[in-house]
Design a protein around this motif. Structure first.
Motif, PDB file in Angstrom:
ATOM      1  N   GLY A  47       1.197  -2.859 -17.804  1.00  0.00           N
ATOM      2  CA  GLY A  47       1.190  -1.459 -18.251  1.00  0.00           C
ATOM      3  C   GLY A  47       1.442  -0.477 -17.128  1.00  0.00           C
ATOM      4  N   THR A  48       0.575   0.531 -17.069  1.00  0.00           N
ATOM      5  CA  THR A  48       0.719   1.579 -16.067  1.00  0.00           C
ATOM      6  C   THR A  48       0.634   1.016 -14.653  1.00  0.00           C
ATOM      7  OG1 THR A  48       0.027   3.380 -17.481  1.00  0.00           O
ATOM      8  CG2 THR A  48      -0.517   3.603 -15.153  1.00  0.00           C
ATOM      9  N   SER A  49      -0.206   0.009 -14.461  1.00  0.00           N
ATOM     10  CA  SER A  49      -0.324  -0.580 -13.123  1.00  0.00           C
ATOM     11  C   SER A  49       0.991  -1.261 -12.726  1.00  0.00           C
ATOM     12  CB  SER A  49      -1.480  -1.582 -13.094  1.00  0.00           C
ATOM     13  OG  SER A  49      -2.688  -0.913 -13.385  1.00  0.00           O
ATOM     14  N   SER A  57      -4.631  -3.620 -10.617  1.00  0.00           N
ATOM     15  CA  SER A  57      -5.388  -3.487 -11.862  1.00  0.00           C
ATOM     16  C   SER A  57      -6.478  -2.443 -11.699  1.00  0.00           C
ATOM     17  CB  SER A  57      -6.007  -4.831 -12.241  1.00  0.00           C
ATOM     18  OG  SER A  57      -6.790  -4.704 -13.403  1.00  0.00           O
ATOM     19  N   GLN A  58      -6.389  -1.397 -12.492  1.00  0.00           N
ATOM     20  CA  GLN A  58      -7.420  -0.366 -12.470  1.00  0.00           C
ATOM     21  C   GLN A  58      -8.772  -1.007 -12.691  1.00  0.00           C
ATOM     22  OE1 GLN A  58     -10.414   2.032 -13.522  1.00  0.00           O
ATOM     23  NE2 GLN A  58      -9.507   1.078 -15.325  1.00  0.00           N
ATOM     24  N   SER A  59      -8.914  -1.735 -13.791  1.00  0.00           N
ATOM     25  CA  SER A  59     -10.206  -2.304 -14.186  1.00  0.00           C
ATOM     26  C   SER A  59     -10.576  -3.525 -13.359  1.00  0.00           C
ATOM     27  CB  SER A  59     -10.155  -2.709 -15.658  1.00  0.00           C
ATOM     28  OG  SER A  59      -9.150  -3.714 -15.845  1.00  0.00           O
ATOM     29  N   GLY A  60      -9.555  -4.238 -12.895  1.00  0.00           N
ATOM     30  CA  GLY A  60      -9.810  -5.511 -12.228  1.00  0.00           C
ATOM     31  C   GLY A  60     -10.250  -6.593 -13.194  1.00  0.00           C
ATOM     32  N   THR A  92      -8.226  -7.269 -16.315  1.00  0.00           N
ATOM     33  CA  THR A  92      -7.157  -7.571 -17.273  1.00  0.00           C
ATOM     34  C   THR A  92      -6.871  -9.078 -17.266  1.00  0.00           C
ATOM     35  OG1 THR A  92      -6.263  -5.367 -17.024  1.00  0.00           O
ATOM     36  CG2 THR A  92      -4.743  -7.050 -17.846  1.00  0.00           C
ATOM     37  N   VAL A 137      -8.422   6.013 -22.291  1.00  0.00           N
ATOM     38  CA  VAL A 137      -7.614   4.789 -22.354  1.00  0.00           C
ATOM     39  C   VAL A 137      -6.292   4.989 -21.599  1.00  0.00           C
ATOM     40  CG1 VAL A 137      -6.293   3.307 -23.927  1.00  0.00           C
ATOM     41  CG2 VAL A 137      -8.687   3.836 -24.423  1.00  0.00           C
ATOM     42  N   ALA A 138      -5.707   6.158 -21.748  1.00  0.00           N
ATOM     43  CA  ALA A 138      -4.453   6.426 -21.037  1.00  0.00           C
ATOM     44  C   ALA A 138      -4.754   6.622 -19.552  1.00  0.00           C
ATOM     45  CB  ALA A 138      -3.781   7.676 -21.604  1.00  0.00           C
ATOM     46  N   GLN A 140      -3.102   4.266  -7.216  1.00  0.00           N
ATOM     47  CA  GLN A 140      -2.462   2.965  -6.933  1.00  0.00           C
ATOM     48  C   GLN A 140      -1.199   3.193  -6.095  1.00  0.00           C
ATOM     49  OE1 GLN A 140      -1.880   1.820 -10.994  1.00  0.00           O
ATOM     50  NE2 GLN A 140      -3.824   0.721 -11.154  1.00  0.00           N
ATOM     51  N   LEU A 156       5.603   5.645 -21.588  1.00  0.00           N
ATOM     52  CA  LEU A 156       4.426   4.885 -22.035  1.00  0.00           C
ATOM     53  C   LEU A 156       3.293   5.845 -22.413  1.00  0.00           C
ATOM     54  CD1 LEU A 156       2.821   2.266 -22.488  1.00  0.00           C
ATOM     55  CD2 LEU A 156       2.250   2.270 -20.072  1.00  0.00           C
ATOM     56  N   LYS A 157       3.072   6.833 -21.555  1.00  0.00           N
ATOM     57  CA  LYS A 157       1.996   7.790 -21.813  1.00  0.00           C
ATOM     58  C   LYS A 157       2.195   8.473 -23.161  1.00  0.00           C
ATOM     59  CE  LYS A 157      -0.176   6.945 -19.550  1.00  0.00           C
ATOM     60  NZ  LYS A 157      -0.689   6.104 -18.499  1.00  0.00           N
ATOM     61  N   GLU A 191       1.662   6.003 -26.138  1.00  0.00           N
ATOM     62  CA  GLU A 191       0.276   5.547 -26.239  1.00  0.00           C
ATOM     63  C   GLU A 191      -0.633   6.550 -26.943  1.00  0.00           C
ATOM     64  OE1 GLU A 191      -1.349   4.983 -22.294  1.00  0.00           O
ATOM     65  OE2 GLU A 191      -2.831   3.542 -23.026  1.00  0.00           O
TER      66      GLU A 191
HETATM   67  O1  M6R Z   1      -6.940  -2.195 -15.807  1.00  0.00           O
HETATM   68  P1  M6R Z   1      -5.484  -2.479 -15.615  1.00  0.00           P
HETATM   69  O2  M6R Z   1      -4.841  -1.597 -14.618  1.00  0.00           O
HETATM   70  O3  M6R Z   1      -5.214  -3.927 -15.328  1.00  0.00           O
HETATM   71  O4  M6R Z   1      -4.831  -2.161 -17.020  1.00  0.00           O
HETATM   72  C1  M6R Z   1      -3.482  -2.403 -17.251  1.00  0.00           C
HETATM   73  C2  M6R Z   1      -3.018  -1.766 -18.526  1.00  0.00           C
HETATM   74  O5  M6R Z   1      -3.723  -2.272 -19.632  1.00  0.00           O
HETATM   75  C3  M6R Z   1      -3.156  -0.243 -18.506  1.00  0.00           C
HETATM   76  O6  M6R Z   1      -2.542   0.333 -17.394  1.00  0.00           O
HETATM   77  C4  M6R Z   1      -2.546   0.368 -19.787  1.00  0.00           C
HETATM   78  O7  M6R Z   1      -1.167   0.196 -19.775  1.00  0.00           O
HETATM   79  C5  M6R Z   1      -2.931   1.840 -19.893  1.00  0.00           C
HETATM   80  N1  M6R Z   1      -3.691   2.081 -21.104  1.00  0.00           N
HETATM   81  C6  M6R Z   1      -1.750   2.780 -19.898  1.00  0.00           C
HETATM   82  O8  M6R Z   1      -2.133   4.112 -19.943  1.00  0.00           O
END
Ligand code: M6R
Length: 366
Positions: A59-61, A105-108, A110, A156-157, A165, A242-243, A246
């Motif tokens: 996704g965004t990452s 990965s934002q969340s770490g 995924t 979520v977005a 990043q 994407l934004k 979504e």
């Molecule tokens: O936590 P992550 O960075 O691994 O998540 C990856 C994608 O699920 C995340 O960036 C998703 O595309 C977003 N909801 C986009 O805004």
């Protein structure tokens, strides 16, 4: 908890100057002589030996990774492949003994990104994680970690995670280029000066909000829209599309501007909104000629370019001016109007901005 903002997303968009500043803090020498990435355990020999980089994310990452490829290749001259984790893990990638993997990965958490990371580690590839969550699985399992200091991202977005990043990837690119001798001290100084100015730039771009809010009204009835750009602007176009998809649920496509006439131009008809991103002086004329092509088919075009470049007004219907920076650093400023556009379009359509349908903040299933 939303700090006076109607939605977390708008709050997080506005937190970007701080998030970028926090991600730079302590990593740029005060005299701009170099980058310190204490957290990573690479020694000089390893930094010099890397001959290939694989960037893996979703996704965004993944979009941040595309910007990373451009800057690492431009400054450090190391070949970079960027791949979607859910694709990467099911094929048989080719590694050199000195390949470095970077997972973003934002969340770490995924699932596909973690699986790709484990797969690479089992093959002996060193993995660096860029993540926003200190105790996450990616942070714990990776060989090296760069934390993005965006703070909790609730909407979520993803917005502030993306810009941080990219900030981390800039630091890494400059570090590699410096250690490997691709950039001299003056070159490092120039880049770090521009990097240090990014929080201020992000602040300035937030002032475009009223312009985007009014432009977003065009999206209340829109069914299709296109984002076009070349080079690094194409990477930003992908993120803008994407934004919008979504949270506004409008069909949006990003296209490398020069590729339009190989098929997609057939979809451009009267009144279709097109965002034309033109932040790269080297590619400017070429992008404008593609914008002229969509205008000739009746598109309504919002252009984005650097301040002072009034030339674009001759071609498009409206222009968003971005503060000047080095071309490679343009994405941080360029993405903010696109985040605002998606936000205001979603609000205008009455959608649940922070919790769009069918989506989860952290995708822990495959
Ligand atoms: O936590 P992550 O960075 O691994 O998540 C990856 C994608 O699920 C995340 O960036 C998703 O595309 C977003 N909801 C986009 O805004």
């Amino acid at each position: 908890e939303r700090g006076g903002y109607p939605h977390f997303m708008l709050k997080e968009i506005h937190e970007q100057p701080k998030a970028v500043r926090d991600t730079l803090r302590g990593r740029v020498a005060e005299d701009l002589s170099g980058v310190t990435l204490d957290e990573i355990g690479f020694d000089e020999a390893f930094t010099k030996s890397v001959d290939r980089i694989h960037i893996i994310a979703c996704g965004t990452s993944w979009h941040a990774g595309l910007v990373g490829k451009a800057v690492i290749e431009q400054y450090a001259r190391i070949p970079v492949d960027v791949e979607i984790a859910s694709e990467y893990r099911y094929r048989n990638p080719i590694y050199t003994p000195n390949t470095l993997a970077i997972v973003i990965s934002q969340s770490g958490e995924t699932a596909d990104t973690l699986a790709a990371m484990r797969e690479m580690q089992s093959k002996g590839v060193r993995v660096l994680a860029i993540t926003n969550v200190v105790g996450s699985s990616a942070a714990r399992e990776a060989d090296d970690v760069i934390v993005t200091w965006a703070g909790p991202e609730i909407a979520v977005a993803s917005t502030k995670a993306y810009t941080t990043q990219i900030t981390a990837l800039y630091l890494l690119a400059i570090h590699f280029a410096h250690v490997r001798g691709n950039l001299n001290d003056a070159g490092v100084h120039e880049l770090l000066e521009a990097l240090a100015a990014l929080p201020q730039l992000a602040e300035q771009v937030l002032d475009t909000a009223p312009q985007l809010k009014s432009f977003a009204r065009r999206y209340v009835e829109a069914t299709d829209t296109f984002f076009i750009g070349r080079g690094i602007d194409y990477a930003v176009a992908l993120e803008g599309a994407l934004k919008l998809k979504e949270i506004s649920y409008i069909h949006a496509e990003a296209y490398a501007a020069g590729e339009l006439k190989h098929g997609t131009l057939a979809l451009i008809t009267d009144g279709v909104p097109v965002i034309g991103i033109a932040t790269q002086p080297d590619l400017y004329e070429k992008t404008v000629s593609n914008i002229v092509e969509v205008k000739a088919r009746g598109a309504f075009v919002l252009g984005m370019t650097w301040v002072g470049n009034d030339d674009l007004e001759k071609t498009v219907d409206e222009v968003i001016y971005l503060p000047k920076t080095l071309p490679a650093l343009a994405p941080i400023a360029a993405v903010i109007p696109l985040q605002l556009l998606a936000y205001y379009a979603a609000v205008a359509r009455g959608n649940d901005v922070d919790k769009p349908r069918n989506l989860a903040k952290s995708v822990t299933v495959e």
